[in-house]
Design an enzyme around this catalytic site. Structure first.
Site, mmCIF file in Angstrom:
data_model
loop_
_atom_site.group_PDB
_atom_site.id
_atom_site.type_symbol
_atom_site.label_atom_id
_atom_site.label_comp_id
_atom_site.label_asym_id
_atom_site.label_seq_id
_atom_site.Cartn_x
_atom_site.Cartn_y
_atom_site.Cartn_z
ATOM 1 N N SER A 22 161.408 -28.110 54.015
ATOM 2 C CA SER A 22 161.476 -26.376 54.759
ATOM 3 C C SER A 22 162.865 -26.668 54.940
ATOM 4 C CB SER A 22 160.853 -26.768 56.152
ATOM 5 O OG SER A 22 159.633 -26.765 56.071
ATOM 6 N N ARG A 26 165.232 -23.072 53.223
ATOM 7 C CA ARG A 26 165.765 -22.097 53.330
ATOM 8 C C ARG A 26 167.254 -22.068 53.740
ATOM 9 N NH1 ARG A 26 160.984 -23.310 56.085
ATOM 10 N NH2 ARG A 26 159.862 -21.515 57.524
ATOM 11 N N GLY A 93 154.502 -22.416 48.631
ATOM 12 C CA GLY A 93 154.485 -21.528 49.443
ATOM 13 C C GLY A 93 155.172 -21.379 50.562
ATOM 14 N N ARG A 122 146.443 -18.799 47.217
ATOM 15 C CA ARG A 122 147.565 -18.967 48.460
ATOM 16 C C ARG A 122 147.631 -17.372 48.933
ATOM 17 N NH1 ARG A 122 151.013 -23.472 49.739
ATOM 18 N NH2 ARG A 122 150.764 -23.036 51.748
ATOM 19 N N ASP A 321 150.906 -29.926 59.577
ATOM 20 C CA ASP A 321 151.195 -30.763 57.895
ATOM 21 C C ASP A 321 150.913 -32.903 57.840
ATOM 22 O OD1 ASP A 321 151.827 -28.139 56.331
ATOM 23 O OD2 ASP A 321 154.210 -28.595 56.503
ATOM 24 N N LYS A 348 146.163 -24.564 52.573
ATOM 25 C CA LYS A 348 147.021 -25.186 52.251
ATOM 26 C C LYS A 348 147.228 -24.893 50.890
ATOM 27 C CE LYS A 348 148.945 -25.074 56.176
ATOM 28 N NZ LYS A 348 150.547 -23.694 56.252
ATOM 29 N N ARG A 352 142.547 -28.226 53.034
ATOM 30 C CA ARG A 352 142.714 -30.204 53.647
ATOM 31 C C ARG A 352 141.429 -29.607 54.337
ATOM 32 N NH1 ARG A 352 149.399 -29.209 53.702
ATOM 33 N NH2 ARG A 352 149.891 -29.681 51.662
ATOM 34 N N ARG A 394 150.422 -33.741 49.374
ATOM 35 C CA ARG A 394 150.180 -34.322 51.594
ATOM 36 C C ARG A 394 148.355 -35.759 51.175
ATOM 37 N NH1 ARG A 394 154.525 -33.052 53.680
ATOM 38 N NH2 ARG A 394 154.984 -31.651 53.760
HETATM 39 C C1 S3P Z 1 156.201 -23.903 56.295
HETATM 40 C C2 S3P Z 1 155.473 -23.758 57.546
HETATM 41 C C3 S3P Z 1 154.217 -23.856 57.332
HETATM 42 C C4 S3P Z 1 153.698 -25.594 56.725
HETATM 43 C C5 S3P Z 1 154.687 -25.555 55.469
HETATM 44 C C6 S3P Z 1 155.967 -25.399 55.052
HETATM 45 C C7 S3P Z 1 157.738 -23.165 56.542
HETATM 46 O O1 S3P Z 1 152.941 -23.455 56.549
HETATM 47 O O2 S3P Z 1 152.580 -25.552 56.440
HETATM 48 O O3 S3P Z 1 154.401 -26.982 54.498
HETATM 49 O O4 S3P Z 1 158.452 -24.302 55.634
HETATM 50 O O5 S3P Z 1 157.696 -22.774 57.480
HETATM 51 P P1 S3P Z 1 152.629 -22.008 57.586
HETATM 52 O O6 S3P Z 1 153.666 -21.215 57.847
HETATM 53 O O7 S3P Z 1 151.931 -21.040 56.096
HETATM 54 O O8 S3P Z 1 151.980 -22.431 58.576
#
Ligand code: S3P
Length: 434
Positions: A22, A26, A93, A122, A321, A348, A352, A394
């Site tokens: 994550s 970013r 995603g 998605r 997750d 997801k 899941r 996962r």
């Molecule tokens: C994430 C937020 C989550 C998580 C994903 C990573 C992120 O998703 O499940 O693996 O990096 O912001 P959601 O924001 O859709 O819940």
């Protein structure tokens, strides 16, 4: 690729799990939006984060690997270049939902995003709807799926309450809010806050108030530019969770996981495991904290007896997750483990709820699906067998951990899916198993 994970005698040793996915996404995105070069130390090198590096390069950023760090030279907030073809987000995603926040204010430019088979299932309406309210144009397949096109425009600020607890949607709107007079995002329950922390670090005018139930009101205003020099990415608590579960389930184990991010919005799984009786020693960040830094700690895990637990809706985003792992651990515990309020699991990388329930049942688990979660009746262990990763990283890693702790071992069908977040899992486990 099918990989067999045999029952482990015990797991012992220390290692640093892979860097945070994550935060790596970013860091690269925000670096591409910054005006000066940004050094990113310990950037995760995995399939998902490579998709982000390719995307920012397509948009005009220069990415230079230097020893064990990356230097990203971006063109500034308003300078994303229109790529010649579509931006391919692969399986990511987070990239798919965060990047449009930046693209939506590139006035007069249009960008098409597409991805793999899983990405095409998605939903993106959750970002399209608020971005349209801010003034961007969005067209998506069937109104809600990739491929989708963003037409950049001058944006106006909105006040938006998230209909689903999603850090991705929140982050997208905060990035879009960087060119508005004022944008407010209300999250009814807390979700991971890495975007807020990084924006704060980049001197963006972002602030946050806590509301009832631990949710937040996050405000952001116009920024001329983002100023960042270096970012250090901690080890990923979500990847560490697979090793934590393995250490808790395989008898005689004792593991120390080094340099793991312990931001309170990410460590719900550790709190759930502690409640189940696992011995996980670490200094977690106190709940409610907010600063520009990401806290880091070593996590010490030992095997011990476990009991079932119930996971509530407010806890879900803090362990989203890791909920598949809660189901796995539940199979080894005494009594029932119930997860509810987690309908988001259905959208997801795979559904899941379905894949975890089918997968654990095929290994001998007593698990039942709920519309928004699952019920696991602990039987003290798992037989083992074959588990299909269904293209979901996962799930592949879950199968691997199940194999280490099972009576007969597990063959994971499609283990290459793990490359999305934890490419060297099998090597790490081999080291810990001696
Ligand atoms: C994430 C937020 C989550 C998580 C994903 C990573 C992120 O998703 O499940 O693996 O990096 O912001 P959601 O924001 O859709 O819940």
């Amino acid at each position: 690729m099918n990989v067999r994970f045999d029952p482990a005698y015990r797991l012992r040793g220390r290692l640093r799990p892979p860097s945070d996915k994550s935060i790596s996404h970013r860091a690269a995105l925000i670096a591409a939006m910054a005006s000066e070069p940004v050094q990113i130390r310990n950037h995760l090198d995995a399939q998902d984060t490579r998709s982000t590096l390719t995307a920012i390069q397509q948009l005009g950023a220069v990415v230079e690997p230097r020893d064990d760090e990356l230097v990203v030279r971006g063109g500034g907030l308003r300078n994303a270049n229109m790529p010649t073809g579509a931006i391919h987000v692969g399986n990511a995603g987070t990239l798919m939902r965060l990047l449009p926040g930046w693209l939506s204010f590139q006035i007069g430019a249009s960008f098409t995003l597409d991805g793999d088979e899983s990405i095409r299932r998605r939903p993106v309406d959750r970002i399209a709807e608020p971005l349209r309210r801010m003034g961007a144009g969005i067209e998506a397949r069937d109104g809600r799926f990739p491929p989708f096109t963003i037409h950049g425009a001058a944006l106006q600020g909105i006040e938006y309450e998230l209909p689903v607890a999603s850090a991705q949607v929140k982050s997208c709107l905060l990035l879009a809010g960087l060119t508005t007079d004022a944008t407010t995002v209300l999250e009814p329950v807390a979700t991971r806050d890495h975007t807020e922390r990084l924006l704060l670090r980049a001197r963006a005018p972002v602030s946050r108030q806590t509301i009832k139930n631990g949710g937040h009101r996050i405000m952001i205003r116009n920024a001329d530019e983002l100023e960042l020099d270096a970012i250090d990415v901690p080890a990923d608590p979500s990847s560490a969770a697979f090793l934590i579960a393995a250490g808790a389930l395989v008898s005689g184990s004792r593991l120390v996981l080094e340099g793991v991010g312990v931001n309170w919005t990410r460590v719900g799984f550790i709190r759930i495991l502690e409640r189940m009786g696992a011995i996980v020693l670490s200094e977690l960040e106190p709940e409610g904290s907010f600063s520009e830094w990401e806290p880091v700690a070593d996590i010490d895990v030992r095997h011990g007896p476990l009991e079932g637990t119930a996971v509530s809706a407010e806890e879900v985003p803090l362990a989203i997750d890791e909920l598949p792992l809660v189901a796995l651990v539940g199979c080894f515990a005494q009594g029932e483990t119930v997860v509810s309020g987690a309908g988001e699991l259905r959208v997801k990388e795979s559904d899941r709820i379905a894949t975890v329930v089918d997968g654990l049942r095929s290994l001998g688990g007593d698990v039942e699906a709920l519309p928004d979660g699952f019920v696991v009746r602990g039987t003290g262990g798992l037989r083992g067998g074959r588990l299909d990763a269904a293209g979901d990283h996962r799930l592949a890693l879950l199968g691997a951990v199940a194999g280490l702790a099972s009576a007969e071992g597990v063959e994971v069908v499609g283990m290459e899916a793990a490359d999305v977040s934890y490419p060297r899992f099998a090597e790490d486990v081999a080291r810990l198993a001696g």
